[in-house]
Write a protein that holds these residues in place. Structure first.
Motif, PDB file in Angstrom:
ATOM      1  N   ILE A  32       0.836  -1.201   0.000  1.00  0.00           N
ATOM      2  CA  ILE A  32       0.000   0.000   0.000  1.00  0.00           C
ATOM      3  C   ILE A  32       0.870   1.249   0.000  1.00  0.00           C
ATOM      4  O   ILE A  32       0.569   2.234  -0.662  1.00  0.00           O
ATOM      5  CB  ILE A  32      -0.962   0.011   1.213  1.00  0.00           C
ATOM      6  N   LYS A  33       1.979   1.167   0.729  1.00  0.00           N
ATOM      7  CA  LYS A  33       2.890   2.319   0.779  1.00  0.00           C
ATOM      8  C   LYS A  33       3.387   2.655  -0.619  1.00  0.00           C
ATOM      9  O   LYS A  33       3.476   3.818  -1.005  1.00  0.00           O
ATOM     10  CB  LYS A  33       4.095   1.996   1.675  1.00  0.00           C
ATOM     11  N   HIS A  34       3.694   1.601  -1.410  1.00  0.00           N
ATOM     12  CA  HIS A  34       4.210   1.828  -2.760  1.00  0.00           C
ATOM     13  C   HIS A  34       3.171   2.447  -3.675  1.00  0.00           C
ATOM     14  O   HIS A  34       3.507   3.099  -4.651  1.00  0.00           O
ATOM     15  CB  HIS A  34       4.724   0.510  -3.359  1.00  0.00           C
ATOM     16  N   THR A  35       1.894   2.239  -3.368  1.00  0.00           N
ATOM     17  CA  THR A  35       0.870   2.851  -4.206  1.00  0.00           C
ATOM     18  C   THR A  35       0.742   4.339  -3.925  1.00  0.00           C
ATOM     19  O   THR A  35      -0.024   5.020  -4.588  1.00  0.00           O
ATOM     20  CB  THR A  35      -0.515   2.204  -3.979  1.00  0.00           C
ATOM     21  N   GLY A  36       1.469   4.831  -2.925  1.00  0.00           N
ATOM     22  CA  GLY A  36       1.467   6.269  -2.673  1.00  0.00           C
ATOM     23  C   GLY A  36       0.420   6.715  -1.679  1.00  0.00           C
ATOM     24  O   GLY A  36       0.148   7.903  -1.558  1.00  0.00           O
ATOM     25  N   GLU A  37      -0.167   5.759  -0.962  1.00  0.00           N
ATOM     26  CA  GLU A  37      -1.136   6.133   0.080  1.00  0.00           C
ATOM     27  C   GLU A  37      -0.399   6.868   1.204  1.00  0.00           C
ATOM     28  O   GLU A  37       0.740   6.538   1.508  1.00  0.00           O
ATOM     29  CB  GLU A  37      -1.766   4.841   0.623  1.00  0.00           C
ATOM     30  N   SER A  38      -1.067   7.853   1.817  1.00  0.00           N
ATOM     31  CA  SER A  38      -0.393   8.620   2.871  1.00  0.00           C
ATOM     32  C   SER A  38      -0.292   7.762   4.129  1.00  0.00           C
ATOM     33  O   SER A  38      -1.147   6.898   4.383  1.00  0.00           O
ATOM     34  CB  SER A  38      -1.157   9.899   3.174  1.00  0.00           C
ATOM     35  N   ASP A  39       0.767   8.026   4.907  1.00  0.00           N
ATOM     36  CA  ASP A  39       0.994   7.266   6.133  1.00  0.00           C
ATOM     37  C   ASP A  39      -0.208   7.360   7.066  1.00  0.00           C
ATOM     38  O   ASP A  39      -0.604   6.391   7.691  1.00  0.00           O
ATOM     39  CB  ASP A  39       2.241   7.800   6.854  1.00  0.00           C
ATOM     40  N   PHE A  40      -0.747   8.571   7.154  1.00  0.00           N
ATOM     41  CA  PHE A  40      -1.866   8.828   8.040  1.00  0.00           C
ATOM     42  C   PHE A  40      -3.039   7.902   7.718  1.00  0.00           C
ATOM     43  O   PHE A  40      -3.631   7.275   8.585  1.00  0.00           O
ATOM     44  CB  PHE A  40      -2.275  10.296   7.875  1.00  0.00           C
ATOM     45  N   ARG A  41      -3.338   7.808   6.417  1.00  0.00           N
ATOM     46  CA  ARG A  41      -4.452   6.956   5.985  1.00  0.00           C
ATOM     47  C   ARG A  41      -4.157   5.483   6.264  1.00  0.00           C
ATOM     48  O   ARG A  41      -5.045   4.739   6.683  1.00  0.00           O
ATOM     49  CB  ARG A  41      -4.723   7.160   4.499  1.00  0.00           C
ATOM     50  N   ILE A  42      -2.914   5.080   6.018  1.00  0.00           N
ATOM     51  CA  ILE A  42      -2.574   3.671   6.244  1.00  0.00           C
ATOM     52  C   ILE A  42      -2.760   3.334   7.717  1.00  0.00           C
ATOM     53  O   ILE A  42      -3.347   2.308   8.074  1.00  0.00           O
ATOM     54  CB  ILE A  42      -1.121   3.365   5.816  1.00  0.00           C
ATOM     55  N   ILE A  43      -2.293   4.244   8.578  1.00  0.00           N
ATOM     56  CA  ILE A  43      -2.391   3.973  10.015  1.00  0.00           C
ATOM     57  C   ILE A  43      -3.851   3.805  10.427  1.00  0.00           C
ATOM     58  O   ILE A  43      -4.210   2.856  11.119  1.00  0.00           O
ATOM     59  CB  ILE A  43      -1.711   5.103  10.819  1.00  0.00           C
TER      60      ILE A  43
END
Lengths: 330, 297
Positions: free
Chosen positions: A197-208
């Motif tokens: 997901i990180k590689h797709t460019g999702e923001s850290d905030f959203r991932i958390i």
């Protein structure tokens, strides 16, 4: 560390179907977890009794009668040194006790979740520093620290009242929760799907908040129930020592007055047994809930009996399926 | 904390003699109370600690704070030490047994009882013991750590020490073994799922051998917790010592808070923190010897 990773993998598989599942799925899960179910029943029963007692005590708790009366039909638990009806005093005190503990535990949980999630997700210097900070707070013995903070707050900000107890609970309780949540967040953050997901460019905030937080919910529940137990014990201990504001109504203050007015030497068991027993019952209720949530978070802890039942349930649909297909053939 | 404890000392001294302003100033200085900001006072305390000066007690003026703590620390070490070791042994033993019989009636029974006792407030359990066993039935003495009437070398003195310690000890053990029990039970169940134990079971090893194999790995997290729990037992100990008037460190801390005796408070906290840190350091060293896996890393 190894076991954490295992747990993480299992959580993933558990939570994946839960996302698609309906609310009935959750309900059956809840009912089949005997620890969680019996714990909730105890807490609900206590809360109903407490609410009833809060609004309909037999007497006004501040009304005075003859002091130190023995239990009788008029005063089921007698009267105390000040001549107040003990049963009314006791019934009115349960809700405020729970209220302080819940406010304190919820705020401590908030700190623990924020620190644990961000600390576990981001690696590097900040994470190490945070881990060190958490360990320092875990090492400091809770009650001595709580005694100093509460007597300090009482002196400088005596108008804080209940809030001063909540502050003490936050300061002494957050580290335990932060450590548990951080360890789990770390194992989730290291997983392949998060990296993807990180590689797709999702923001850290959203991932958390979208990916890491939902898979930690059962851990957060586990931490919350434990924090409530901790908060109730800390709150009543401090009030028992006479360190809170004396005007705070709580089971701990009843025990403080019982101890200071020689209820024990005079054999007035009806004054100090009900409040302590209630604290213990509330503790057991939340303790059972935490055991239940623990078995949801770590499926390896499930007892053999449940495992057999689970296998039986799994086999059942297959049989039905075979049955149906044979019907179709005929 | 409210007020200024130094004024209280000056007040009591002035009841017997009149003090000159110079004497008051030097008294204030000797109690560590200068007009400087609180940070300066704190660093002064830290500097004094390194030269072995922990300040003068305010409630027992002019006894040095460290003397008061030294008197009580013997009792605390005795009480907490025995309580910590016994609750660790009992909790781990029961946890191991429960895990191997998981799902059985005895497992459920022990789990629920342990959870129940674990949820008891320390001080309430102490009150119950005090009420039933010493006041109603006079089996155990009510307060203190020994019989004041006996000389400290006679055998009956040691007997009185034993009878005085039983109730506080029982309270601490019963209220704290549950954490070990639940931890050990969970760890053992997790370990039993490991491949090496599944293989041992399939190979038909005796049950006692499997228990033996599982306990060595399952106890490791509890060993780390052993040093951490020192803080927990100190917290519980303060309440228990207070209820039984047991003359240990916890009783000192309580009295110091009530009487605003800052030097005694500061010194006892310093000792507590140091002992917890040292215990953790020792445990880390031991862990290195106990768990061969971390030696390679």
């Amino acid at each position: 560390m190894d076991s954490n990773i295992d747990n993480g993998e299992i959580i993933q598989t558990i939570h994946a179907p839960a996302k698609q599942g309906s609310s009935t799925n959750f309900l059956t899960k809840f009912l089949s977890n005997r620890y969680l179910f019996s714990g909730s029943v105890i807490i609900i029963a206590v809360v109903i009794f407490a609410l009833y007692g809060y609004f309909f005590p037999p007497y006004n708790p501040s009304a005075t009668f003859a002091s130190n009366l023995q239990p009788s039909s008029a005063h089921l638990l007698g009267t105390n040194y000040f001549g107040n009806d003990i049963l009314s005093d006791f019934m009115v005190s349960i809700i405020p006790t729970l209220e302080i503990a819940l406010i304190g535990a919820a705020l401590a949980l908030l700190v623990a979740v924020v620190v644990g999630l961000f600390g576990g997700y981001f690696s590097g210097m900040k994470n190490e520093l945070l881990a060190f900070f958490i360990n320092v707070f875990l090492l400091i013995p809770g009650l001595p620290l709580a005694i100093v903070i509460s007597s300090g707050l009482e002196a400088s900000h005596s108008n804080l009242g209940v809030l001063s107890l909540a502050i003490v609970i936050i300061v002494t309780g957050w580290a335990f929760g932060a450590r548990t949540i951080r360890a789990q967040a770390m194992s989730i953050a290291g997983r392949d799907y998060i990296r993807f997901i990180k590689h797709t460019g999702e923001s850290d905030f959203r991932i958390i908040f979208r990916e890491v937080l939902p898979s930690l919910l059962s851990y957060i529940g586990y931490v919350f129930t434990n924090l409530i137990i901790f908060a109730i014990l800390l709150e009543t201990s401090l009030l028992f020592l006479g360190l809170g504001n004396e005007s705070i109504i709580s089971l701990g203050s009843i025990l403080y007055f019982a101890n200071n007015y020689d209820a024990i030497l005079l054999g007035e068991w009806w004054w100090f047994i009900p409040p302590g027993l209630t604290i213990a019952i509330i503790g057991v209720g939340f303790g059972l809930m935490s055991l239940g949530l623990d078995t949801i978070a770590n499926p390896t802890l499930r007892t053999y009996k449940n495992a057999k039942k689970f296998e039986r349930e799994k086999r059942q649909p297959e049989k039905n399926h075979l049955h149906e297909s044979s019907n179709e053939e005929s | 904390m409210p007020g200024n404890p130094v004024d209280a000392v000056i007040g009591t001294l002035q009841q017997s003699t009149t003090l000159t302003p110079q004497q008051i100033l030097s008294l204030k200085a000797s109690l560590g109370y200068t007009n400087g900001p609180i940070t300066t006072q704190f660093f002064q305390f830290v500097a004094n600690v390194f030269s072995g000066n922990f300040g003068t007690s305010i409630q027992y003026y002019p006894t040095p704070a460290i003397n008061i703590i030294m008197q009580s620390i013997v009792w605390t070490v005795l009480l907490f030490g025995i309580a910590l070791i016994l609750s660790f042994l009992i909790g781990n033993y029961l946890g191991l047994r429960s895990a191997h019989k998981r799902g059985s009636a005895s497992d459920s029974f022990t789990s629920v009882i342990s959870l129940f006792l674990y949820s008891f407030p320390y001080f309430w359990m102490a009150l119950l013991f005090l009420f039933f066993l010493s006041i109603e039935f006079h089996i155990f003495p009510e307060a203190g750590a020994y019989n004041h009437l006996l000389s400290p070398s006679s055998p009956s003195y040691y007997l009185s020490v034993v009878t005085h310690i039983i109730l506080p000890l029982a309270t601490l053990i019963i209220a704290s073994y549950g954490a070990w029990y639940l931890g050990m039970r969970n760890n053992t169940i997790a370990t039993l799922n490991d491949d090496y134990l599944k293989y041992a079971e399939m190979a038909g090893l005796r049950k006692s051998t499997i228990v033996d194999y599982s306990k060595k790995n399952a106890i490791l997290p509890n060993l780390t917790g052993f040093a951490l729990s020192l803080g927990n037992i100190i917290s519980g100990g303060i309440l228990v010592e207070m209820v039984f008037s047991y003359p240990g460190l916890g009783f000192d801390i309580y009295n110091a808070v009530i009487n605003e005796d800052f030097p005694v408070l500061e010194t006892s906290f310093l000792l507590i923190i140091i002992s917890v840190l040292v215990a953790n350091f020792i445990m880390d060293l031991l862990y290195y010897r106990l768990d061969p896996r971390i030696r390679e890393g």
